[in-house]
Design a protein around this motif. Structure first.
Motif, PDB file in Angstrom:
ATOM      1  N   THR A   1       0.835  -1.203   0.000  1.00  0.00           N
ATOM      2  CA  THR A   1       0.000   0.000   0.000  1.00  0.00           C
ATOM      3  C   THR A   1       0.872   1.257   0.000  1.00  0.00           C
ATOM      4  N   PRO A   2       0.288   2.400  -0.361  1.00  0.00           N
ATOM      5  CA  PRO A   2       1.060   3.642  -0.336  1.00  0.00           C
ATOM      6  C   PRO A   2       1.692   3.916   1.030  1.00  0.00           C
ATOM      7  N   SER A   3       0.967   3.646   2.120  1.00  0.00           N
ATOM      8  CA  SER A   3       1.553   3.965   3.429  1.00  0.00           C
ATOM      9  C   SER A   3       2.688   3.000   3.769  1.00  0.00           C
TER      10      SER A   3
ATOM     11  N   TRP B   1       4.692   1.679   1.580  1.00  0.00           N
ATOM     12  CA  TRP B   1       5.803   2.142   0.743  1.00  0.00           C
ATOM     13  C   TRP B   1       6.528   3.304   1.417  1.00  0.00           C
ATOM     14  N   LYS B   2       5.750   4.264   1.927  1.00  0.00           N
ATOM     15  CA  LYS B   2       6.371   5.442   2.551  1.00  0.00           C
ATOM     16  C   LYS B   2       7.139   5.038   3.804  1.00  0.00           C
TER      17      LYS B   2
ATOM     18  N   ASP C   1       8.200   9.992  -2.246  1.00  0.00           N
ATOM     19  CA  ASP C   1       7.147  10.833  -2.815  1.00  0.00           C
ATOM     20  C   ASP C   1       7.205  10.953  -4.338  1.00  0.00           C
TER      21      ASP C   1
ATOM     22  N   GLN D   1       4.020   5.807  -6.707  1.00  0.00           N
ATOM     23  CA  GLN D   1       2.888   5.756  -5.786  1.00  0.00           C
ATOM     24  C   GLN D   1       2.012   4.520  -6.000  1.00  0.00           C
ATOM     25  N   THR D   2       2.286   3.736  -7.054  1.00  0.00           N
ATOM     26  CA  THR D   2       1.554   2.488  -7.245  1.00  0.00           C
ATOM     27  C   THR D   2       2.556   1.333  -7.337  1.00  0.00           C
ATOM     28  N   THR D   3       2.064   0.138  -7.024  1.00  0.00           N
ATOM     29  CA  THR D   3       2.942  -1.036  -7.067  1.00  0.00           C
ATOM     30  C   THR D   3       3.491  -1.235  -8.479  1.00  0.00           C
TER      31      THR D   3
ATOM     32  N   GLU E   1      -5.571   0.951  -3.446  1.00  0.00           N
ATOM     33  CA  GLU E   1      -5.037   2.269  -3.773  1.00  0.00           C
ATOM     34  C   GLU E   1      -6.186   3.204  -4.110  1.00  0.00           C
TER      35      GLU E   1
END
Lengths: 416, 409
Positions: free
Chosen positions: A276-278, A280-281, A293, A298-300, B51
């Motif tokens: 997920t984005p979170s 990843w961050k 960022d 922002q996507t897999t 997403e």
């Protein structure tokens, strides 16, 4: 790591007794002893059913030939794999292809709830043990067949292996280096999966009879090939709609997820997943990466495009660190990292020790060795933790209620 | 035709999301249980999409996930915001008239909502409840987060695949999910047998990581019984040759061939008309395995995969085409056994569904309905089953406790 875990906190005292177990009173016979039927029967046995292996007198089930053999001795009583599969069961020898043996089998099967078999389709009818014959002895029996390709269809008589099934379901194609050949999973994973699947199907029938929803005898047909499609059916449906298939991307690289992989650290292996984005961050923060960022990441799928470059950066960042530390710190930040324990380390991982994930199997000719406990836990009616594996034919005389004379005579005839 | 009635009379509340939990509940649904999936409009099943943005929602993408659709057929769907008292209370009322609860949240989520086993047991003393977190409900890792890949990592299984010089090698993007789901179904049926016999429910848990240990049993037991882990030999074997994956005609096309007996070897040598003539006993083949594989590859490369598979199989040799995912719908054995059932579903069209992986002699189990849309059965469940009146139902809608479209938090 000692071979045995007997003296640790989860020794034999944790074994349940038959009467307080969930499957007490259920009678199961295994007439084939493949890894698939044996694993299915093992789940019954570990939850308290009375499971009888009906083995051919000359050498027993073929699982007795499986590695590893204790002390390297290739003998039917030395296969630790067989002992794992047959713990908490009874062993009876009986040549069911002989007239006498067949009759004795039918009396042994009186009122049986389940008969497991994995012979080539047609064989049971050939020796006179099809459903019609069985239900005269056991009117509510579930004859549960687990074969490579099922009872029908063009592959019904084909020769199967675990790897052949893994190839046909589409799983193998994604494993391994880009420039093939693709890589086969090891061991008996397809058969274990199918044995578990057949347990579900068979238990559905058993519970349905207890609930009064159905009655009478039935034949259940589980194909090892089809059982393993649970790994790839989602991908197959996706492929049906898209018409495209992803190419193999390399060891430990599977679309759509990235980062994904297993990296060496200074003290072991670290498993990485960030979906997920979170995640990843947080993952970037953990490794001090300044690309969190970047819009294309922002996507897999966006990240997967740059996997080769990103991979060397990740490998570089974790190499000198402790896998254990990164794992715990990552998990505190809600990133699904993992330790990837070796076979030696696996018995000492706190989490697995605390949950008694392993317990000892005993066999008179093998001593004790640690093996996986049935992984689902009914708290009120627990499974057996470990257990005793029988020698070939240990229960022949008692289960068939034979006098000494009769026992000797049948043995001379090769029936038992 | 309709799905079997094996588990008729069993009602299941499915709180689970993703792959493992929903697959466990699907097995019960396929056998005739009444399975009610509970989602929130904000906390909807993440397998619908992980997403989410407002435009993603506006395009109805939450209803287009084939992954979600594959593991949620034969179920009903009700939305309830469990973080609000009204939603929380309604869930307990639903549990009170059910037999089974399935959940695969990470540990800690349900206790915080007051919906863990001790609480739900108060709503229904004989409920069977399964918790399926990645690492189990106790132990130092109980709250840790994982996907099927994480679970495969932690199981040690990657140390049993690939070559010695490679890193530990995964076999799947989410291996642990499906295996966890199967174990969940097995656990529930075991607990339902006890309940059918005694009337007693109970709490059941599993660790999805431990669920992979039986699949790696050959490695785990080799370690404990012999003191050494098995070698990582790639596709080869110390006992059999040839044993591996070989090229066939076409781009990235392969076939598995594993010769496990002398009869099979002789049959293969016979089919190859002398191409393998210089190789003899198993000792000879193992000693010259590089050569053997090269020679065999030169021969296999001249065939189309499925033709070669049929030829080898007719001679009794274990062989299988390395299939691509696009070849599975329409696969000859699966076609002959009616493995795929097509069903129309809103926003998706005509989708193939894999039937239950066990069948009776008579036929595969039929499937009644494709996966529900979000909140599709709000009326049936809340007005019908829980007997809410017009006013109460309207209040739930007005207060965003229920709905039929996802919302951003």
């Amino acid at each position: 790591m000692p071979a045995s875990v007997e003296n640790q906190q989860f020794g034999t005292s944790r074994r349940g007794t038959i009467t307080d177990q969930a499957l007490a009173g259920i009678k199961v016979l295994d007439i084939s002893g493949t890894v698939a039927t044996a694993y299915c029967g093992k789940l019954f046995a570990d939850y308290g059913a009375d499971v009888i292996d009906v083995e051919p007198p000359d050498g027993g089930f073929s699982t007795r030939q499986l590695a590893p053999h204790v002390a390297g001795v290739h003998d039917p009583e030395r296969s630790a794999m067989h002992s794992y599969l047959s713990a908490n069961k009874h062993s009876v020898t009986l040549d069911v292809t002989q007239q006498t043996g067949r009759a004795m089998f039918l009396s042994l099967a009186a009122d049986a709830d389940v008969v497991l078999e994995g012979a080539k389709p047609g064989w049971l009818a050939e020796i006179g043990l099809d459903l019609d014959a069985l239900q005269t002895a056991a009117p509510n029996v579930v004859l549960s067949s687990i074969t490579w390709f099922g009872q029908t269809g063009p592959y019904a008589q084909y020769a199967g292996t675990d790897s052949v099934c893994h190839a046909l379901i589409g799983m193998v194609r994604g494993i391994g280096p880009v420039e093939g050949p693709p890589v086969l999973p090891s061991g008996y994973q397809a058969q274990i999966t199918a044995g578990l699947t057949a347990y579900i199907g068979t238990m559905g029938q058993v519970v349905a009879r207890e609930l009064g929803n159905v009655s009478g005898a039935t034949r259940l047909d589980t194909s090892i090939f089809e059982a393993n499609l649970c790994f790839t059916d989602v991908g197959a449906v996706g492929g049906y709609f898209s018409g495209t298939t992803a190419r193999r991307m390399g060891v430990n690289r599977f679309p759509p997820t990235y980062p994904l992989g297993i990296y060496p650290c200074k003290d072991g292996w670290l498993g990485v997943t960030a979906l997920t984005p979170s995640q990843w961050k947080s993952f970037c923060k953990l490794l001090d990466l300044d690309i969190a960022d970047e819009p294309q990441y922002q996507t897999t799928l966006g990240r997967l495009k740059d996997a080769p470059q990103m991979d060397s950066v990740i490998a570089e960042r974790v190499r000198e660190k402790s896998a254990d530390e990164l794992f715990n710190k990552g998990q505190q930040m809600r990133v699904p990292l993992a330790l990837v324990p070796t076979m030696e380390q696996i018995f000492t991982i706190d989490q697995f020790v605390e949950r008694n994930a392993f317990a000892d199997i005993h066999h008179p000719d093998q001593g004790a060795f640690a093996s996986p406990v049935t992984p689902f836990r009914l708290f009120k009616t627990p499974p057996r933790f470990g257990g005793d594996a029988p020698r070939l034919g240990a229960a022949t005389q008692s289960a068939l209620a034979l006098s000494d004379d009769r026992f000797d005579a049948l043995r001379a005839e090769g029936v038992i | 035709m309709s799905r079997p009635k094996l588990l008729n009379g069993i009602r299941v509340v499915d709180l689970s999301m993703g792959w493992a939990g929903p697959l466990a509940a699907r097995h019960l649904a396929d056998m005739g249980a009444e399975v009610i999936k509970v989602e929130g409009c904000v906390r909807f099943d993440w397998w619908r999409g992980w997403e989410a943005t407002q435009s993603w929602i506006d395009d109805d993408n939450a209803e287009k996930s084939v992954a979600f659709n594959t593991v949620n057929r034969n179920k009903m769907d009700v939305t309830l915001d469990l973080s609000k008292p009204e939603g929380n209370k309604l869930l307990k009322r639903l549990v009170a008239i059910s037999d089974v609860v399935v959940e695969n949240y990470s540990a800690g989520v349900l206790p915080k909502l007051g919906l863990d086993y001790p609480n739900l047991k108060q709503a229904n003393d004989n409920i069977v409840m399964i918790s399926m977190p990645a690492f189990g409900t106790n132990g130092p890792w109980r709250g840790y987060r994982a996907y099927g890949s994480t679970v495969e990592h932690a199981s040690g299984l990657p140390h049993l695949s690939g070559k010695a010089e490679w890193p530990p090698t995964m076999v799947h993007v989410a291996y642990g999910d499906a295996v966890g789901g199967l174990n969940g179904a097995a656990a529930l049926l075991t607990a339902l047998r006890h309940k059918a016999k005694t009337g007693e429910g109970q709490h059941v848990d599993l660790s999805q990581a431990e669920c992979l240990f039986p699949l790696g049993a050959h490695g785990i037991i080799t370690q404990s019984a012999t003191g050494k882990a098995p070698e990582r030999l790639g596709n080869r074997s110390r006992e059999h040759a040839p044993h591996g994956v070989f090229p066939v005609a076409g781009d990235d096309r392969w076939i598995v061939i594993q010769i496990l007996s002398e009869d099979q070897w002789l049959a293969l040598a016979d089919l190859a008309h002398g191409a393998l003539g210089s190789f003899g006993t198993i000792e000879d083949r193992l000693a010259r395995v590089d050569d053997l594989e090269q020679t065999l590859s030169d021969w296999t490369r001249t065939f189309e995969a499925n033709d070669l598979m049929a030829t080898l199989q007719q001679a009794g040799i274990p062989a299988g085409t390395v299939r691509a995912n696009v070849e599975l719908v329409g696969e000859p054995q699966l076609e002959a056994r009616n493995f795929w059932k097509f069903m129309e579903r809103r926003h998706v069209g005509n989708q193939p569904h894999p039937v239950a992986p066990y069948r009776t002699d008579a036929a595969p189990f039929d499937i009644d309905a494709p996966a529900p849309t979000l909140g599709q059965h709000n009326t049936e469940i809340l007005r019908g089953l829980l007997e809410l009146d017009d006013e109460a139902f309207a209040a739930l809608q007005a207060n965003d406790i229920i709905g039929t479209r996802p919302r951003m938090a």
